[in-house]
Design an enzyme around this catalytic site. Structure first.
Site, PDB file in Angstrom:
ATOM      1  N   LYS A  38      -1.565   0.819   3.816  1.00  0.00           N
ATOM      2  CA  LYS A  38      -2.320  -0.235   4.749  1.00  0.00           C
ATOM      3  C   LYS A  38      -2.141   0.117   6.261  1.00  0.00           C
ATOM      4  O   LYS A  38      -1.389   0.908   6.597  1.00  0.00           O
ATOM      5  CB  LYS A  38      -1.570  -1.574   4.509  1.00  0.00           C
ATOM      6  CG  LYS A  38      -1.432  -2.149   3.111  1.00  0.00           C
ATOM      7  CD  LYS A  38      -2.716  -2.101   2.325  1.00  0.00           C
ATOM      8  CE  LYS A  38      -2.380  -2.377   0.782  1.00  0.00           C
ATOM      9  NZ  LYS A  38      -3.424  -2.624  -0.089  1.00  0.00           N
TER      10      LYS A  38
HETATM   11  C1  LIG Z   1      -2.732  -3.482  -1.230  1.00  0.00           C
HETATM   12  C2  LIG Z   1      -3.523  -4.913  -1.535  1.00  0.00           C
HETATM   13  C3  LIG Z   1      -3.059  -5.849  -2.447  1.00  0.00           C
HETATM   14  C4  LIG Z   1      -1.534  -6.032  -2.703  1.00  0.00           C
HETATM   15  O1  LIG Z   1      -0.531  -5.667  -1.754  1.00  0.00           O
HETATM   16  P1  LIG Z   1       0.949  -5.138  -2.524  1.00  0.00           P
HETATM   17  O2  LIG Z   1       1.437  -5.156  -1.067  1.00  0.00           O
HETATM   18  O3  LIG Z   1       0.732  -4.000  -2.882  1.00  0.00           O
HETATM   19  O4  LIG Z   1       1.237  -6.284  -3.518  1.00  0.00           O
HETATM   20  C5  LIG Z   1      -3.766  -7.250  -2.516  1.00  0.00           C
HETATM   21  N1  LIG Z   1      -5.032  -7.000  -2.056  1.00  0.00           N
HETATM   22  C6  LIG Z   1      -5.615  -6.135  -1.491  1.00  0.00           C
HETATM   23  C7  LIG Z   1      -7.111  -6.360  -1.283  1.00  0.00           C
HETATM   24  C8  LIG Z   1      -5.023  -5.029  -1.300  1.00  0.00           C
HETATM   25  O5  LIG Z   1      -5.799  -3.863  -0.600  1.00  0.00           O
END
Ligand SMILES: *Cc1c(COP(=O)(O)O)cnc(C)c1O
Length: 355
Positions: A154
């Site tokens: 992210k």
């Molecule tokens: C990465 C992501 C998640 C999940 O995040 P985690 O921290 O891995 O639980 C949820 N929704 C979207 C759209 C994502 O890109």
């Protein structure tokens, strides 16, 4: 969760201008708490996108609740269509969950107007959108609750981690309670003499973040704005390098506002083989990925919810044609050029290859 976590939460809430920011172990954990806190139960329905990571629908299912998949706007705007959301609301609907796809804010004025008309709360999945701005308000502060991911792919990361944001005091208290076993005090309170014992008042989880991750988060948060603008610049290089005439469409082109530029999605023309394209790019040392295979087409969701192909045509078309090109803050201009050249050449080959 001690002083560093408190600081991380405080800095995050300041950046977003939101009353509460509560650090958790992941965005999935945050979405679980968000849905549970809204009093959503078995057999209720929550409207959400299928063009999203499975982590969005899953927490809804944890509660025995039914995710009702809603359609995106058009091929060039990959966020949920407010009128489609509206059309799926019935007496069992309890909430609306949206994703700011690729870091581009949804049409939140329209989403909030649907939500107000039906008296439904809104959860913003901001995994792609830390720092994104919608008409002067940050994503994650417009609906009732915002959920962020700090997973390693992210815009900002704590390796694993997440944050829940809200302006609602009662919801914030419940998130704090449920993230740590439903206990009325945390070890830090007892250490500092604010509490001697504790009670357990709810069926909580261990969704805590830890001091080490919060320390990483503080440093990452300081870099977020600069990194987001570095992503923006790299996206500009792509837009220039992938001039017209290629057999692709570029979603969100000409978007006005301040997105977080999380990923760079392109849409291959229908007659281009995506598998062949990905293979050729890989041979050139370029990783591509897909955002996303529609959630309801996964085996588990077909079985569990009886989902059928064909129910969301635009979502499925994106699921078949979309390719995400590499995008990261330290990407060199020569690498972006190389990617653009490769896209052009591979699309040229793909014409005759028929793979
Ligand atoms: C990465 C992501 C998640 C999940 O995040 P985690 O921290 O891995 O639980 C949820 N929704 C979207 C759209 C994502 O890109």
């Amino acid at each position: 969760m001690g002083e560093t976590t408190r600081q991380f939460e405080e800095q995050f809430s300041m950046l977003l201008s939101v009353k509460h920011a509560i650090a958790v172990s992941s965005c999935t954990a945050g979405l679980h708490l968000a849905n549970q806190n809204l009093g959503i139960e078995r057999e209720d329905e929550v409207i959400c996108p299928a063009l999203a990571f499975v982590a969005g629908a899953k927490p809804i299912r944890f509660l025995g609740t039914i995710p009702v998949f809603s359609e995106i706007q058009i091929l060039d705007r990959l966020c949920l269509s407010p009128s489609d959301i509206d059309s799926r609301i019935n007496r069992r609907t309890r909430a609306i969950q949206v994703v700011h796809f690729a870091g581009y804010p949804c049409d939140m004025d329209a989403v909030m107007s649907v939500s107000r008309r039906h008296g439904l709360p809104v959860i913003e999945d901001c995994s792609h959108a830390p720092g994104a701005d919608y008409k002067g308000q940050k994503c994650g502060t417009i609906g009732d609750l915002g959920c962020f991911s700090f997973y390693s792919t992210k815009n900002m990361t704590t390796a694993e981690g997440g944050m829940v944001t809200t302006n609602n005091d009662a919801l914030a208290d419940k998130v704090r309670l449920l993230r740590s076993h439903g206990m009325t005090s945390v070890p830090m309170d007892r250490h500092e003499g604010r509490a001697y014992s504790y009670d357990v008042v709810d069926l909580g989880y261990n969704y805590r973040i830890d001091e080490i991750r919060s320390a990483i988060g503080l440093v990452q948060l300081g870099k977020l704005e600069d990194n987001n603008s570095r992503r923006e610049l790299r996206q500009k290089w792509y837009l220039e390098g992938l001039g017209s005439g290629l057999r692709i469409r570029i979603p969100f082109r000409g978007f006005r506002g301040s997105p977080a530029h999380h990923i760079f999605p392109i849409m291959l023309d229908q007659d281009v083989s995506r598998e062949g394209f990905m293979r050729r790019m890989k041979e050139r040392g370029i990783q591509t990925s897909i955002h996303y295979p529609p959630v309801y087409l996964f085996e588990f969701y077909r079985q569990e919810l009886g989902c059928k192909p064909g129910s969301l045509p635009i979502t499925e078309e994106v699921g078949q044609r979309e390719i995400t090109l590499p995008l990261y803050p330290s990407m060199a201009e020569s690498d972006a050029d190389y990617v653009c050249r490769s896209v052009t050449e591979v699309l040229g080959e793909n014409k005759t290859a028929g793979n």
